[in-house]
Structure formats: C-alpha cells, structure tokens
Design a protein around this motif. Structure first.
Motif, PDB file in Angstrom:
ATOM      1  N   THR A  59     -23.203  -7.359  -6.539  1.00 11.27           N
ATOM      2  CA  THR A  59     -22.606  -8.669  -6.290  1.00 11.27           C
ATOM      3  C   THR A  59     -21.354  -8.576  -5.425  1.00 11.27           C
ATOM      4  OG1 THR A  59     -21.536  -8.448  -8.431  1.00 11.27           O
ATOM      5  CG2 THR A  59     -23.509  -9.826  -8.327  1.00 11.27           C
ATOM      6  N   ASP A  60     -20.438  -7.625  -5.753  1.00 10.15           N
ATOM      7  CA  ASP A  60     -19.149  -7.594  -5.048  1.00 10.15           C
ATOM      8  C   ASP A  60     -19.019  -6.443  -4.060  1.00 10.15           C
ATOM      9  OD1 ASP A  60     -18.731  -9.605  -6.721  1.00 10.15           O
ATOM     10  OD2 ASP A  60     -17.159  -8.665  -7.913  1.00 10.15           O
ATOM     11  N   GLY A  61     -20.000  -5.554  -3.980  1.00 11.23           N
ATOM     12  CA  GLY A  61     -19.870  -4.398  -3.101  1.00 11.23           C
ATOM     13  C   GLY A  61     -19.247  -3.223  -3.829  1.00 11.23           C
ATOM     14  N   GLY A  62     -19.285  -2.063  -3.171  1.00 13.73           N
ATOM     15  CA  GLY A  62     -18.847  -0.836  -3.819  1.00 13.73           C
ATOM     16  C   GLY A  62     -17.336  -0.693  -3.850  1.00 13.73           C
ATOM     17  N   TRP A  63     -16.860   0.258  -4.654  1.00 14.53           N
ATOM     18  CA  TRP A  63     -15.441   0.560  -4.688  1.00 14.53           C
ATOM     19  C   TRP A  63     -15.256   2.023  -5.013  1.00 14.53           C
ATOM     20  CZ3 TRP A  63     -18.138  -1.271  -8.742  1.00 14.53           C
ATOM     21  CH2 TRP A  63     -17.906  -0.744  -9.997  1.00 14.53           C
ATOM     22  N   ILE A  64     -14.022   2.504  -4.761  1.00 15.48           N
ATOM     23  CA  ILE A  64     -13.684   3.888  -5.082  1.00 15.48           C
ATOM     24  C   ILE A  64     -12.878   3.878  -6.357  1.00 15.48           C
ATOM     25  CG2 ILE A  64     -12.206   5.793  -4.391  1.00 15.48           C
ATOM     26  CD1 ILE A  64     -14.593   5.949  -2.864  1.00 15.48           C
ATOM     27  N   TYR A  65     -13.329   4.648  -7.338  1.00 17.64           N
ATOM     28  CA  TYR A  65     -12.595   4.716  -8.595  1.00 17.64           C
ATOM     29  C   TYR A  65     -11.778   5.990  -8.590  1.00 17.64           C
ATOM     30  CZ  TYR A  65     -11.535   4.572 -13.476  1.00 17.64           C
ATOM     31  OH  TYR A  65     -10.868   4.540 -14.661  1.00 17.64           O
ATOM     32  N   THR A  66     -10.474   5.859  -8.760  1.00 20.79           N
ATOM     33  CA  THR A  66      -9.620   7.044  -8.657  1.00 20.79           C
ATOM     34  C   THR A  66      -8.889   7.326  -9.951  1.00 20.79           C
ATOM     35  OG1 THR A  66      -7.904   5.630  -7.771  1.00 20.79           O
ATOM     36  CG2 THR A  66      -9.166   6.918  -6.198  1.00 20.79           C
ATOM     37  N   PHE A  67      -8.742   8.625 -10.226  1.00 17.29           N
ATOM     38  CA  PHE A  67      -7.766   9.087 -11.206  1.00 17.29           C
ATOM     39  C   PHE A  67      -6.599   9.623 -10.390  1.00 17.29           C
ATOM     40  CE2 PHE A  67     -11.823   9.801 -13.363  1.00 17.29           C
ATOM     41  CZ  PHE A  67     -11.597   9.112 -14.535  1.00 17.29           C
ATOM     42  N   GLY A  68      -5.365   9.456 -10.890  1.00 19.57           N
ATOM     43  CA  GLY A  68      -4.230   9.987 -10.153  1.00 19.57           C
ATOM     44  C   GLY A  68      -3.773   9.004  -9.105  1.00 19.57           C
ATOM     45  N   ALA A  69      -3.321   9.545  -7.968  1.00 20.42           N
ATOM     46  CA  ALA A  69      -2.672   8.714  -6.960  1.00 20.42           C
ATOM     47  C   ALA A  69      -3.636   7.665  -6.414  1.00 20.42           C
ATOM     48  CB  ALA A  69      -2.176   9.591  -5.822  1.00 20.42           C
ATOM     49  N   GLU A  70      -3.129   6.448  -6.251  1.00 22.62           N
ATOM     50  CA  GLU A  70      -3.952   5.368  -5.713  1.00 22.62           C
ATOM     51  C   GLU A  70      -4.205   5.577  -4.226  1.00 22.62           C
ATOM     52  OE1 GLU A  70      -5.334   2.483  -6.875  1.00 22.62           O
ATOM     53  OE2 GLU A  70      -4.988   3.119  -8.943  1.00 22.62           O
ATOM     54  N   GLU A  71      -3.120   5.942  -3.510  1.00 25.99           N
ATOM     55  CA  GLU A  71      -3.211   6.067  -2.054  1.00 25.99           C
ATOM     56  C   GLU A  71      -3.076   7.532  -1.673  1.00 25.99           C
ATOM     57  OE1 GLU A  71      -3.642   3.545   0.111  1.00 25.99           O
ATOM     58  OE2 GLU A  71      -3.895   2.210  -1.605  1.00 25.99           O
ATOM     59  N   VAL A  72      -3.607   7.876  -0.515  1.00 25.29           N
ATOM     60  CA  VAL A  72      -3.456   9.236  -0.013  1.00 25.29           C
ATOM     61  C   VAL A  72      -2.186   9.299   0.818  1.00 25.29           C
ATOM     62  CG1 VAL A  72      -4.570  11.084   1.222  1.00 25.29           C
ATOM     63  CG2 VAL A  72      -5.928   9.326   0.161  1.00 25.29           C
ATOM     64  N   THR A  73      -1.272  10.209   0.440  1.00 27.38           N
ATOM     65  CA  THR A  73      -0.088  10.425   1.270  1.00 27.38           C
ATOM     66  C   THR A  73      -0.101  11.856   1.755  1.00 27.38           C
ATOM     67  OG1 THR A  73       1.119  10.926  -0.728  1.00 27.38           O
ATOM     68  CG2 THR A  73       1.301   8.683   0.112  1.00 27.38           C
TER      69      THR A  73
END
Lengths: 505, 112, 119
Positions: A59-73
């Motif tokens: 229905t809403d499309g895929g997503w990435i489920y993360t443990f730890g940092a939300e963004e890549v720095t």
C-alpha cells in the motif's frame, strides 16, 4: 512518538522465530502438547507479521528499517539495516506459506517421536535464518544469517541420525556450506578493505570494474548459486533433500530458494549498478540451462521417490535462474522494455509458484513414505485406493510442476517461454523440452505410486493434521492457478520494481 | 533483431470453462452410444494382449525401473557418465565448486 | 620496496597461504577429520584477513581511552572477526559430531567409503 507496529514488522519477522525456537524447547520440557502449541504460535505470529509487512509495502511502498544511526554520516556507520521492499515481501511470503504448511504437517508426522521438540527448535531457527538472509541490508548481516541457516538446516537434515545416510548427507551439505560461508566472508573482506562500507546501498555506489570487485562478484555469485543447488554444484541437494526428515524437506528446499533470492538481490542491487550486467546475466542463463536439463534428465533415472522430486526441484531452480538471467542481461537496454521485464515477471512468479507446489509435492511424497515405509518406485503401487486425498494433492502438485494448463506452473512458464524466446529461441526450446520430460516423469511417478491394483501397502489415509498441511498448500496452488494476473500485478511487479530500481539507501 | 510483438490472452478461468464444456459434450456423446452393448464377465480385469492376468496381483503392476527403460537404454551414452558422475564422494563435490569458480572467474575477467 | 612495506604485506601472504592450504586439504585429503582441519585453517585465514584489513597506521583500537573518536579505527571488521570465530566454533563442533556419528554407522571416516548417497 507513537509506536508504529507496521514500521517495526521486519524486526518481529526475525525475532519471532528466534524467540519461539528457544521457548518451544523450554516449554516442551514440561508438556509436549504445550510445546507444539508454542511452535505453532511462533509460526503463525511470523506469518502474521509477514502479512503486516507485505500489506504496508503493497500500500505505502517499501522502507529501510534501521537499528542505530538514522542517517549515514562520515564517521558513523553504526547502523544495521533491513530492507523491507517488494522483493523482500515476495521472498518472505513464499517462505511463510511453506513454513506454516510444513509446520502443521509435522505435528502429524512426529506424533510418535520422542524428541520432536528439537525438530521444532531447528525448524524455527532455519526459518529465522532464511528470513534474515532475504531481509538484511548489509553484507555483515548476510554472513551471519547465512551461517545461522547453514547450521540449523544441516542439523535438521541430520535429525534422523539413526540412519547413516541422513548424517552423511548433512555432513556433505555442511562442509559445502561452511566452505561457502568462508568464501563469502573473504569476499566481504575484499569489499570492506576497498570501500570501508558493508551496506548494500553504499556499496552499489562505489563498486566499479576493478580487479578485486570482479573477484568478489565471482566468489559471491558462485557460492550463492551453489547454495541454490545449481548444476554442476547441485550434488549436495538430492542427498540432503532425499535424506532430510519428512516435514523438513520442503523447508530445506526453501533455504535454497532463499539463497537464490539473495543472489538476485546482490546481482541487481549491489553489482548491477557499477558492472556491466549483460555478461553476468549470461552466466546465470548458462547455469540455469544446465540446471534445467541435467536436473530433469537425472530425475528420469531415479527410483527413490524423494530423490526424484529433489532432482526436479534442481531443474525448476534452473527456470528461475534462466528467466531472471535474461532480465539481468537486458537490463538498462531497449530490449528490457521489449521482453526483459516479462522474463523477470515469469522468473519471480515462478519462484513463488515453485516454492509452494514443490512443498506440496514433497509433503505428499513424504506422506506416502510415512505410511508405507517404502521409498523405491519399484515397490510402490495402488495407493490411490486407500489414500484418495494424498493422491489428489499429489496430482495438483504434479500437474503444476509439469506446467500443464490451467495450473499455476503453466502461467509462469508461459511468461518464461515467450520472453526467453525473444532473447534466444534455443532457450525456449530447451525450456519446453524440459517441461515435457517433467510431465513424463510425473506421469511415471503417479502411475507407479498411486495407480494400479491395490497391493495392501497401507492401511489407510494419513492423519487429518498431515492432510490439512497439504490442503493449505493445495489451496494456495489453486489460488495462484485461478488468479495469475492478480499475483503478477500485486506481488511480482512491486518485487521487480524494487529489484531493478536499486536498493533503498 | 526479431520483431515480434507479444500478444494473446491467458485466462485460466476461460480454460477451465472450456474443459468443463468439452467434458459435458463428451458425456452427452457417450450417453448417445449404442444401448444394446452388453458388458462381458471380464469387466474390470486388465487387458494384457489377450493373456490371462496373473494370480499374484503385484505382477500386474509395472515397476519403476521398467518405465522409460527404452529411453534410458537408447541414450545410455548420455546417462551413464551423469549417473556415475554423482559419485557421492565429498572431495568430488568440492572439485565441482572449485572448477565452476575457476570457469566463472575466467569468464568474468574476460567478458565483463 | 622498503622493509616496512614488505612487513605490511606479510599478513596478506600468510592469509593466502592459510587459505590455499585449507582448500588443498578439503580437496585432496580423504580423511574427514583432516577435511575439517582444512576448514579450520581456512577459517583462520579469513579471520586474519579481516583483522589485517582493520589495521590503520596511527589510529587507536576502539577501546575506552582518552583518544579522540576520530583517531579510532572502525571496529566493524573486528566485530565481524569475533562473529566469525564464534560461528567457526559452532560449525566445527557440528561437523565433528557428524563425523562421530558417521564413524558409528559406517565404521570408517574415509570419503571413499562414506558414499551411500549417490547416483
């Protein structure tokens, strides 16, 4: 922030099998009945979360489920990612359907078994491992889940350790898997040493045509093709499928299918961006044609019921490799619009189809073996008189694997024939010939085992629990038979978009 | 480049309807058959070229080895190396993996 | 080529030696115990490879020290090595237990005799 259960479903899909694996063995110490209930609850919860995840993806499309940092720095790569996209949905749905059916079936099969709790534990661990393999978003996790699957499924193959053959098959499978796992680890090292990242999305941006990248590609491709029982590295598969305990057999086959899912994810998502895909697709096509042809001709000379179906399973793996190989070879060209996408549709539809009808075939063959204690087609005969339901279920699976219209196997094979024909007509001819030989083999098995006068080999039908396990799979096969367009548009097309659109960052 | 446009329709429901209608027509034709036909006392017995069926019921059934025997015998040169190639030795399984790995490596370095 | 650069390549040479020795053992030795020893050699080779990759000159191990966080190496490879060692123990134990059962059933641990699954 409210707790969005839909967002966290990938964790639960992994956590439920692992949690219930150890709960089952704990509860079984007190009561066998409650242990079985725990096992069933674990399976059903996993299936429920797979359903929730797929619903959100569709229905809403895929997503990435993360443990730890939300963004890549720059210096912060401490994040473990799971990819929940259309492809993961396709894979987990296939795995969940088979697991639930085989799990319910196993209650009947292991009725008189004393140590059935170990079986349930290993079964759930394998389920968790395969789900992890197809959901994971980085190579580190891939290695871990690969090894979890290997250890659990090899122990599962050796479950009937009072027979020497099953231990032998497990040992062979284990040695190949362990060496394979080490080669995977080595190629992970090659990629990490160059780019310092293990995430699929980040890797796909950096991979180019260097010497080491090509080495890593070849190693990963061959090892996952080996786990997917591709000829000429298929030899462990008939041994392991043939000797695994009954209800686990379709599930060992599903671990192969899971490896194939991972292979496609790696080729499209990680390597497909930076490396020319035409040649890699050609490798897949060659391996697929070899698997199809050698698998089916070896099945022709088999007399052991389970081994025969195992060879057919090797042959069916070839169809998927060939079809997706054609899709990969034509990726990013005009031909992809013409027939490549159709080939991908056929290949991925065949994967979900094959997972289900192969499980049905294995389970009904196991029902025969369980009831008669005979494996050889020379001794069997006339079972249709006493086992009418098993005969019907086997017939549905047999017609489907042989690609006889109107069964579901025909829908996916038709897509493969017409698209592969445009890539190279010889491939379509081989696919048709293999399909015809498959039909001949299924005719032989059906005639030998079920038709003919009643020889008094069995005293009746298998228990209702086992029948209900097969009935679930039959219902799914008939569902796929009646509504192939729905399956292709709702489940397969999002998977293709997820696969060819690159990995989500 | 072959210029073929993919067309056509595949609908399993239509197919099943056609099967049902065909079965119905066949049944009607069967019912219209000659009613004067009488069933003989040998009804239900297997027909083995006019020979009397054996007493032992197991001998009526053809075992798995015999089916497709002609096919496998004719293509013996193809089947024998394949069957013997599956030796069951662990080392041979590993050889095949390493050989495939070598071939794929050479191919990738040459073609990609 | 300086002495230092030779010393820096030494771990990688050891990795290649260990890995090929292990592969050689798995391919050409008939004894199942020796095959498992070969697998263990390959495991050690892979672990050494990862540890050598993780080494960065002039940076600190990621242990709680007063060093700046930017001076520490990324511990991903170390974590991978630890995981691999743990997995290696599990697989070796499982393989050896299979060999014990094979010895009971077949009376031999030679791969030429352990071949009832064939054709």
């Amino acid at each position: 922030m409210s707790f969005d259960i839909m967002l966290h479903t990938p964790t639960f899909i992994l956590a439920m099998p692992l949690l219930f694996a150890f709960l089952t063995i704990l509860v079984s110490k007190f009561s066998k009945k409650f242990g079985e209930m725990t096992f069933l609850l674990g399976l059903l919860l996993t299936g429920f979360f797979v359903f929730l995840m797929s619903y959100r993806i569709f229905t809403d499309g895929g997503w990435i489920y993360t443990f730890g940092a939300e963004e890549v720095t720059t210096r912060n790569f401490f994040r473990i990612t799971f990819i929940a996209d259309g492809f993961a949905a396709l894979a987990t749905i296939t795995i969940a359907i088979t697991a639930i059916a085989a799990g319910i079936y196993s209650f009947g099969y292991l009725e008189k078994e004393m140590s059935s709790d170990k079986f349930y534990t290993l079964f759930l661990l394998t389920l968790g491992g395969v789900n992890g393999m197809v959901l994971t978003g980085d190579l580190f996790n891939l290695f871990v889940w690969f090894e979890v699957t290997s250890v659990a499924s090899c122990a599962l193959v050796a479950y009937e350790n009072y027979r020497g053959r099953s231990v032998e098959a497990a040992l062979k499978y284990m040695v190949l898997s362990t060496v394979g796992g080490l080669v995977v680890l080595f190629s992970i090292g090659l990629l990490y040493g160059q780019y310092g990242v293990l995430n699929y999305a980040l890797l796909s941006g950096s991979i180019s045509r260097t010497f080491l990248d090509k080495l890593a590609l070849a190693l990963l491709l061959v090892i996952f093709a080996m786990k997917a029982s591709s000829v000429p590295m298929h030899m462990w598969a008939p041994d392991a499928y043939g000797e695994a305990p009954g209800p686990a057999t379709p599930f060992i086959a599903i671990t192969s299918l899971g490896s194939l899912f991972v292979l496609f994810r790696l080729l499209f998502g990680v390597f497909g961006v930076g490396i020319d895909t035409a040649a890699i697709g050609a490798i897949l096509v060659i391996l697929g044609v070899l698997s199809m042809f050698v698998g089916v001709t070896m099945a022709l000379v088999q007399n052991d019921l389970k081994r025969l179906i195992a060879y057919l399973s090797v042959s069916q793996m070839g169809y998927m490799m060939m079809a997706v190989g054609v899709g990969l070879a034509t990726l990013n060209t005009v031909e992809y619009q013409n027939f490549g996408e159709l080939a991908m549709k056929g290949g991925l539809f065949h994967m979900i189809n094959d997972g289900v009808y192969k499980a049905l075939l294995f389970l009904s063959a196991v029902a025969v073996i369980h009831k008669t204690d005979l494996r050889s087609l020379n001794d069997l005969g006339g079972l249709a008189h006493k086992m009418p339901y098993t005969t019907m279920f086997f017939l549905v699976g047999a017609l489907s694997i042989a690609g006889i219209p109107p069964m579901s196997g025909f829908s996916s094979k038709l897509l493969i024939y017409q698209s592969v024909y445009l890539y190279n007509p010889i491939l379509a001819v081989i696919a048709l010939v293999v399909s015809i030989i498959t039909f001949a083999i299924m005719g032989k098995v059906f005639f030998n085992a079920f038709l003919g006068p009643d020889q008094g080999l069995t005293d009746g039908e298998v228990s209702n629990v086992m029948l209900s396990g097969m009935a679930i799979l039959t219902a799914v096969v008939i569902l796929f038979t009646l509504f192939p367009n729905l399956v292709v548009s709702e489940i397969v097309t999002p998977a293709i978009e997820a696969l060819t659109g690159g990995v989500l960052p | 480049m072959i210029d073929i446009v993919l067309e056509g329709i595949w609908s399993p429901i239509v197919f099943i309807l056609v099967i049902l209608i065909t079965t119905l027509v066949a049944y009607i034709l069967y019912e219209m058959g000659n009613p004067s036909y009488k069933r003989t006392k040998h009804k239900g017995e297997p027909f083995i070229s006019g020979n009397r069926p054996p007493k032992d019921i197991r001998k009526i059934h053809v075992p798995g080895d015999n089916l497709f025997w002609g096919f496998t015998e004719a293509l013996k040169n193809y089947f024998e190396p394949l069957v013997e190639g599956h030796t069951g030795k662990l080392n041979d399984y590993m050889y095949w993996v390493v050989i495939t790995l070598a071939v794929v490596l050479i191919y990738i370095y040459m073609a990609v | 080529m300086t002495l230092e650069s030779i010393l820096m390549t030494l771990p990688y040479i050891t990795v290649v030696v260990l890995f090929s020795l292990g592969l050689f053992t798995v391919l050409f030795k008939k004894n199942l115990i020796k095959i498992i020893m070969g697998i263990a050699l390959m495991q050690n080779g892979a672990n050494l490879f990862l540890v050598s990759l993780a080494y960065r000159r002039g940076e600190y191990a990621p242990i709680f020290t007063s060093a700046e966080s930017t001076d520490m190496v990324m511990p991903t490879a170390h974590a991978l090595t630890l995981t691999s060692i743990v997995i290696g123990v599990a697989t070796t134990a499982l393989l050896l237990s299979f060999v014990i059962m094979i010895k009971r059933h077949y009376g031999s641990i030679n791969t030429d005799d352990v071949r009832r699954c064939k054709e």
